[in-house]
Design a protein around this motif. Structure first.
Motif, PDB file in Angstrom:
ATOM      1  N   GLY A   9       1.172  -1.089  -0.070  1.00 15.17           N
ATOM      2  CA  GLY A   9      -0.090   0.294  -0.634  1.00 15.17           C
ATOM      3  C   GLY A   9       0.964   1.105   0.046  1.00 15.17           C
ATOM      4  N   THR A  10       1.763   1.101   0.517  1.00 15.33           N
ATOM      5  CA  THR A  10       2.675   2.198   1.003  1.00 15.33           C
ATOM      6  C   THR A  10       4.545   2.317   0.671  1.00 15.33           C
ATOM      7  N   GLU A  11       4.753   0.409   0.765  1.00 14.15           N
ATOM      8  CA  GLU A  11       5.982   1.247   0.625  1.00 14.15           C
ATOM      9  C   GLU A  11       6.816   1.403  -0.708  1.00 14.15           C
ATOM     10  N   ILE A  12       8.165   1.294  -0.538  1.00 14.70           N
ATOM     11  CA  ILE A  12       9.524   0.946  -1.247  1.00 14.70           C
ATOM     12  C   ILE A  12      10.344  -0.211  -1.362  1.00 14.70           C
ATOM     13  N   ARG A  13       9.979  -1.074  -1.950  1.00 12.73           N
ATOM     14  CA  ARG A  13      11.505  -2.110  -1.859  1.00 12.73           C
ATOM     15  C   ARG A  13      12.616  -2.166  -2.371  1.00 12.73           C
ATOM     16  N   SER A  14      13.706  -3.191  -2.220  1.00  9.79           N
ATOM     17  CA  SER A  14      14.177  -3.765  -3.161  1.00  9.79           C
ATOM     18  C   SER A  14      14.479  -5.125  -2.493  1.00  9.79           C
ATOM     19  N   LEU A  15      15.098  -5.805  -3.036  1.00  6.33           N
ATOM     20  CA  LEU A  15      15.691  -7.509  -3.752  1.00  6.33           C
ATOM     21  C   LEU A  15      16.768  -7.304  -4.321  1.00  6.33           C
ATOM     22  N   ALA A  16      17.340  -8.609  -2.999  1.00 14.84           N
ATOM     23  CA  ALA A  16      19.241  -8.826  -4.311  1.00 14.84           C
ATOM     24  C   ALA A  16      18.530 -10.311  -3.592  1.00 14.84           C
ATOM     25  N   PHE A  17      19.839 -11.346  -4.983  1.00 12.48           N
ATOM     26  CA  PHE A  17      19.820 -12.025  -4.513  1.00 12.48           C
ATOM     27  C   PHE A  17      21.224 -12.095  -4.662  1.00 12.48           C
ATOM     28  N   PRO A  18      22.428 -12.710  -3.242  1.00  9.65           N
ATOM     29  CA  PRO A  18      23.399 -13.219  -2.714  1.00  9.65           C
ATOM     30  C   PRO A  18      24.295 -14.191  -4.663  1.00  9.65           C
ATOM     31  N   GLY A  19      25.051 -13.168  -4.994  1.00 13.42           N
ATOM     32  CA  GLY A  19      26.138 -14.060  -6.177  1.00 13.42           C
ATOM     33  C   GLY A  19      25.357 -14.013  -7.602  1.00 13.42           C
ATOM     34  N   HIS A  20      24.233 -13.382  -7.787  1.00  8.35           N
ATOM     35  CA  HIS A  20      23.218 -13.694  -8.408  1.00  8.35           C
ATOM     36  C   HIS A  20      23.001 -11.910  -8.800  1.00  8.35           C
ATOM     37  N   SER A  21      22.398 -12.133 -10.430  1.00 11.06           N
ATOM     38  CA  SER A  21      22.038 -10.806 -11.411  1.00 11.06           C
ATOM     39  C   SER A  21      20.961 -10.607 -11.134  1.00 11.06           C
ATOM     40  N   PHE A  22      20.422 -10.060 -11.080  1.00  5.65           N
ATOM     41  CA  PHE A  22      19.040  -9.811 -12.264  1.00  5.65           C
ATOM     42  C   PHE A  22      18.970  -9.176 -14.191  1.00  5.65           C
ATOM     43  N   GLN A  23      18.556  -9.619 -14.384  1.00 11.52           N
ATOM     44  CA  GLN A  23      18.723  -9.041 -16.476  1.00 11.52           C
ATOM     45  C   GLN A  23      17.281  -8.739 -16.377  1.00 11.52           C
ATOM     46  N   VAL A  24      17.177  -7.254 -16.093  1.00 14.21           N
ATOM     47  CA  VAL A  24      16.078  -6.768 -16.350  1.00 14.21           C
ATOM     48  C   VAL A  24      15.030  -7.012 -17.688  1.00 14.21           C
ATOM     49  N   LEU A  25      14.741  -7.017 -18.208  1.00 16.18           N
ATOM     50  CA  LEU A  25      13.797  -7.557 -19.141  1.00 16.18           C
ATOM     51  C   LEU A  25      12.637  -6.361 -19.572  1.00 16.18           C
ATOM     52  N   ALA A  26      11.687  -6.354 -18.521  1.00 15.71           N
ATOM     53  CA  ALA A  26      10.295  -5.211 -18.693  1.00 15.71           C
ATOM     54  C   ALA A  26      10.323  -5.175 -17.072  1.00 15.71           C
ATOM     55  N   LEU A  27       9.803  -3.856 -18.125  1.00 16.36           N
ATOM     56  CA  LEU A  27       9.036  -2.654 -16.693  1.00 16.36           C
ATOM     57  C   LEU A  27       7.857  -2.174 -16.262  1.00 16.36           C
ATOM     58  N   ASP A  28       7.407  -2.447 -15.055  1.00 18.63           N
ATOM     59  CA  ASP A  28       5.549  -2.985 -15.517  1.00 18.63           C
ATOM     60  C   ASP A  28       4.820  -3.529 -16.380  1.00 18.63           C
ATOM     61  N   GLY A  29       5.872  -4.815 -16.793  1.00 20.82           N
ATOM     62  CA  GLY A  29       5.418  -5.406 -18.505  1.00 20.82           C
ATOM     63  C   GLY A  29       5.431  -4.693 -19.554  1.00 20.82           C
ATOM     64  N   ASN A  30       5.990  -3.779 -19.786  1.00 24.95           N
ATOM     65  CA  ASN A  30       6.717  -3.174 -21.054  1.00 24.95           C
ATOM     66  C   ASN A  30       8.063  -3.561 -20.733  1.00 24.95           C
ATOM     67  N   PRO A  31       8.564  -4.735 -22.388  1.00 21.84           N
ATOM     68  CA  PRO A  31      10.218  -4.521 -22.578  1.00 21.84           C
ATOM     69  C   PRO A  31      11.115  -3.431 -22.364  1.00 21.84           C
ATOM     70  N   VAL A  32      12.089  -3.916 -22.193  1.00 20.56           N
ATOM     71  CA  VAL A  32      13.101  -2.366 -22.004  1.00 20.56           C
ATOM     72  C   VAL A  32      13.479  -2.943 -23.606  1.00 20.56           C
ATOM     73  N   PRO A  33      14.603  -1.124 -23.694  1.00 23.63           N
ATOM     74  CA  PRO A  33      15.297  -1.070 -25.101  1.00 23.63           C
ATOM     75  C   PRO A  33      17.024  -2.418 -24.501  1.00 23.63           C
ATOM     76  N   ASN A  34      16.860  -1.686 -23.504  1.00 19.66           N
ATOM     77  CA  ASN A  34      18.479  -2.636 -23.153  1.00 19.66           C
ATOM     78  C   ASN A  34      18.276  -3.193 -21.614  1.00 19.66           C
ATOM     79  N   PRO A  35      18.111  -4.249 -21.553  1.00 25.01           N
ATOM     80  CA  PRO A  35      18.239  -5.747 -20.847  1.00 25.01           C
ATOM     81  C   PRO A  35      19.040  -5.888 -20.226  1.00 25.01           C
ATOM     82  N   THR A  36      19.718  -5.524 -19.099  1.00 28.18           N
ATOM     83  CA  THR A  36      21.312  -5.361 -19.156  1.00 28.18           C
ATOM     84  C   THR A  36      20.691  -5.591 -17.622  1.00 28.18           C
ATOM     85  N   PRO A  37      22.291  -6.569 -17.304  1.00 26.31           N
ATOM     86  CA  PRO A  37      21.763  -7.431 -16.184  1.00 26.31           C
ATOM     87  C   PRO A  37      22.852  -6.098 -14.520  1.00 26.31           C
TER      88      PRO A  37
END
Ligand SMILES: [Cu+2]
Length: 388
Positions: free
Chosen positions: A157-185
């Motif tokens: 309802g109100t909070e900003i969240r972060s997320l990390a996964f030790p030893g791994h990276s996230f390759q971001v493909l989409a933001l709010d459901g829309n594919p991003v032009p530069n899917p970088t880790p």
């Protein structure tokens, strides 16, 4: 699809039901949730559990992953506090706008000088992913070499969240459901209320790990999930990631510029400290959305087919997840730095910062614009657009 009461969709009354039919569009990771005003009632609106993910499969899905996992981040047991401890320094670019800072600081100083306390904030006792606190429920079980596509929703309802996964990276493909032009880790994800991220994680680091929030206190109170590699056992490990700033432009189209808009609207957001029975009142260009009626006149008038730019000016020290209904917008400037190619429907605007977003008026009808922080939208931070 957004059909809030302010846009003319009647609420589903208590003990009643309603059937709706629609063609899902656009494809991607969406979000269903109640749009009820909670006000001072911490059992109502998005403080409760009426939120969840909706995934609309694209017509052509190359399927370059082994598994797909949906995660909903959500807090429970809310309580009011005076002042909060929310992270504010993770956004980049971070340069505050001097003029906005002066407006915000002088207003706050004036209020405190009159003996006003700080307005109410909301904190939580329990933190969950998919309804379970860290250490409860089944772990995510993976195999070495797997490519796992995570769809992550911040249903808070109100909070900003972060997320990390030790030893791994996230390759971001989409933001709010829309594919991003530069899917970088990236090593860390940040999501404000209502934001969604789709990201691939390659399972290259065997062990038993905590996928969790950077805030130690929130993670210890549940905001995390155990990821267990096949053949590994033992206590789940958490390792804090290296310092990292979240910048949407990292995923933008390099060297691209957005087309110029047909018209630009300036919207200045301001806080009136503790002005509404101890709650902060929020205004857009000096006006708070009426809190006691469902119908307010539209403040911006759109013509179909035109491209509009919204200059979002945050004259408060809070980060606001600014959301536009029924349209996607393109991020065109963040704290004065131009960008292009990222389409979203929620954008975090940092304290005393400016951002610009462009959208094409392509979906006639009343359209709500608001901060997605429940406590902000409930106390004025909302306005309507219409088509003329
Ligand atoms: Cu807000």
């Amino acid at each position: 699809m957004d059909g809030a009461a302010e846009e003319g969709t009647p609420f589903i009354p208590a003990h009643d039901k309603r059937r709706i039919a629609f063609t899902p569009n656009p494809s991607g990771f969406r979000f269903y949730h109640t749009h009820n005003r909670a006000g001072a009632n911490l059992a109502a609106g998005q403080y409760g559990g009426e939120v969840g993910p909706v995934y609309i499969e694209p017509a052509h899905e190359p399927g370059r992953y082994d598994r797909e996992i949906f995660l909903v981040l959500k807090e429970f047991e809310p309580a009011f506090s005076r002042g909060g401890d929310m992270a504010q320094d993770f956004l980049s670019p971070a340069e505050p706008n001097k003029e906005l800072k002066e407006i915000g600081e002088s207003s706050m100083k004036g209020s405190l000088a009159k003996g006003m306390p700080h307005g109410y904030e909301v904190g939580y006792r329990s933190f969950t992913i998919n309804g379970r606190m860290l250490g409860h429920g089944e772990p995510i079980r993976v195999k070495q070499g797997e490519r796992v596509l995570f769809h992550i929703l911040n249903g808070s309802g109100t909070e900003i969240r972060s997320l990390a996964f030790p030893g791994h990276s996230f390759q971001v493909l989409a933001l709010d459901g829309n594919p991003v032009p530069n899917p970088t880790p990236v090593p860390v994800l940040w999501l404000s209320t209502g934001e969604r991220i789709s990201a691939i994680v390659q399972m290259t680091h065997p062990g038993v790990w905590i996928l969790g929030d950077l805030a130690d206190d929130d993670r210890r109170h549940g905001m995390g999930m155990v990821v267990e590699y096949a053949g590994r056992a033992g206590k789940a490990q958490w390792i804090a990631p290296p310092a990292f700033k979240w910048n949407y432009a990292r995923f933008a189209k390099r060297g691209a510029t957005a087309p110029p808009p047909d018209e630009t609207f300036e919207m200045t957001f301001a806080k009136e400290n503790a002005a509404e029975e101890g709650f902060n009142r929020w205004t857009i260009n000096g006006a708070a959305y009426p809190m006691k009626s469902d119908a307010a006149p539209a403040t911006l008038h759109l013509k179909q087919g035109r491209r509009y730019r919204l200059r979002l000016r945050n004259a408060s020290d809070d980060i606001h997840p600014i959301h536009l209904h029924r349209h996607s917008f393109e991020l065109t400037s963040l704290a004065g730095k131009p960008t292009a190619g990222i389409f979203k429907d929620v954008v975090m605007v940092g304290g005393y910062q400016e951002a610009e977003v462009d959208f094409v008026a392509n979906n006639p009808g009343l359209t709500l614009f608001h901060c997605h922080q429940q406590l902000h939208m409930d106390f004025g931070f909302m306005t309507l657009f219409d088509y003329v």
